[in-house]
Motif scaffolding. Sequence first.
Motif, PDB file in Angstrom:
ATOM      1  N   CYS A  37       0.868  -1.179   0.000  1.00 58.08           N
ATOM      2  CA  CYS A  37       0.000   0.000   0.000  1.00 58.08           C
ATOM      3  C   CYS A  37       0.906   1.231   0.000  1.00 58.08           C
ATOM      4  O   CYS A  37       2.017   1.197   0.515  1.00 58.08           O
ATOM      5  CB  CYS A  37      -0.839  -0.041   1.277  1.00 58.08           C
ATOM      6  N   THR A  39       0.566   3.589   1.845  1.00 60.99           N
ATOM      7  CA  THR A  39       0.808   3.865   3.273  1.00 60.99           C
ATOM      8  C   THR A  39       2.039   3.115   3.788  1.00 60.99           C
ATOM      9  O   THR A  39       2.750   3.606   4.657  1.00 60.99           O
ATOM     10  CB  THR A  39      -0.438   3.480   4.101  1.00 60.99           C
ATOM     11  N   HIS A  59      -0.607  -4.778   5.403  1.00 64.60           N
ATOM     12  CA  HIS A  59      -1.965  -4.896   5.939  1.00 64.60           C
ATOM     13  C   HIS A  59      -2.999  -5.252   4.871  1.00 64.60           C
ATOM     14  O   HIS A  59      -4.185  -5.278   5.143  1.00 64.60           O
ATOM     15  CB  HIS A  59      -2.364  -3.586   6.652  1.00 64.60           C
ATOM     16  N   GLU A  60      -2.533  -5.529   3.643  1.00 57.65           N
ATOM     17  CA  GLU A  60      -3.476  -5.916   2.579  1.00 57.65           C
ATOM     18  C   GLU A  60      -3.170  -7.366   2.264  1.00 57.65           C
ATOM     19  O   GLU A  60      -2.402  -7.666   1.367  1.00 57.65           O
ATOM     20  CB  GLU A  60      -3.266  -5.004   1.360  1.00 57.65           C
ATOM     21  N   GLU A 149      -8.938  -5.207   0.961  1.00 59.92           N
ATOM     22  CA  GLU A 149      -8.813  -4.155   1.983  1.00 59.92           C
ATOM     23  C   GLU A 149      -8.850  -2.757   1.364  1.00 59.92           C
ATOM     24  O   GLU A 149      -9.658  -1.928   1.783  1.00 59.92           O
ATOM     25  CB  GLU A 149      -7.570  -4.387   2.845  1.00 59.92           C
TER      26      GLU A 149
HETATM   27 ZN   LIG Z   1      -3.572   0.275   2.706  1.00 55.61          ZN
END
Ligand SMILES: [Zn+2]
Length: 346
Positions: A37, A39, A59-60, A149
């Motif tokens: 991501c 992020t 986190h994905e 996500e």
């Molecule tokens: Zn993300």
Amino acid sequence: MKAAVLSGIENLEIKDVDRPACNSGEVLIRLEACAICKTDTKMFHTGHRDLKLPRILGHELAGTIIEVGKGVHKFKEGERVQVAPGLPCGSCPFCIGGVPNMCDNMSIIGFHHDGGFAEHVLVPANGVQNGCINKIPDSLPFEEASLAEPLACCINAQELCQIKPGDVVVIIGAGPIGHLHLQLAPIFGASEVMLIENSPERIAFSKKAAVDCLIDSTKVDPVEAVKERTDGIGADVVIPACSAPEVPVQGIEMLKKRGRIVFFSGLPHGYKNISIDHNLIHYNELQIFGAYGCTSEQNRKAVKTLAMRKIAVEYLITHHVSLDELIKGFELVDSHKAMEVVVTSF
Ligand SMILES: [Zn+2]
Ligand SMILES: [Zn+2]
């Protein structure tokens, strides 16, 4: 297990760490795909409000359950799953009120807990209990499921700004998130969706993807272009899907009376304030929404939407990297040469 550990700003090492123990109520997953991501690269370069170091980012994610802790009956070994990374507490006023992404005690996999840039990831008990693990059908490849996500974050934004049948929606930013918003808006009922971009690589990519209405903001004034295409009226909804600080300001200027804008992206590191025309908001009854993250329910909706092939993500995955090549993956994400970059071998 092998993992990419971020210990400080731009200090990332691929190393051997202990495989997490799967205690009572927890679920251990073997990673099959973890998308990078924007992020993640932001956290790598400048940190993040919610990041606690040292940390395994990512986190994905999607993978296969390899162990379930005592007392877990909903899941079993071998199941293919996607994980909603935000773990709500389930008992604060926001969780009880139905907006768990605003949980007062939220902790996030890849931010507060170790994430998916590793061979295994542990889902803590509150995540298991609060619906953060979603089974995925065999027909949905892991790498596509890993994009549930970011799609769930787009669903959150579009639910907040209440896109309705017949709306004209403008997306600013033709990166992967812009393309997800672009495909999602018609599902919410938008009759026309325009995509604005200024990077030559992303314009070329979007043209190849046959985007209907693409506005090159290096050639035309984007506010005027939107006004022109709407007979001077403006857009019902604007979604900035990039972090340039001038974009929300332009977005407000291209809204129709009673139009809605949703601040989906954070501003770059070091930026906080933007200058907006107060009277434009007052006289035109404009509405401004904020959107951050997503709920486990929105992740479930995203998985279903992908499984039903209502939104295409295959064309967005332009690069695959191995865990050893994670830094290269970060560079690709930052470069605009890539759309989605997914780690698929650990
Ligand atoms: Zn993300
Ligand atoms: Zn809560």
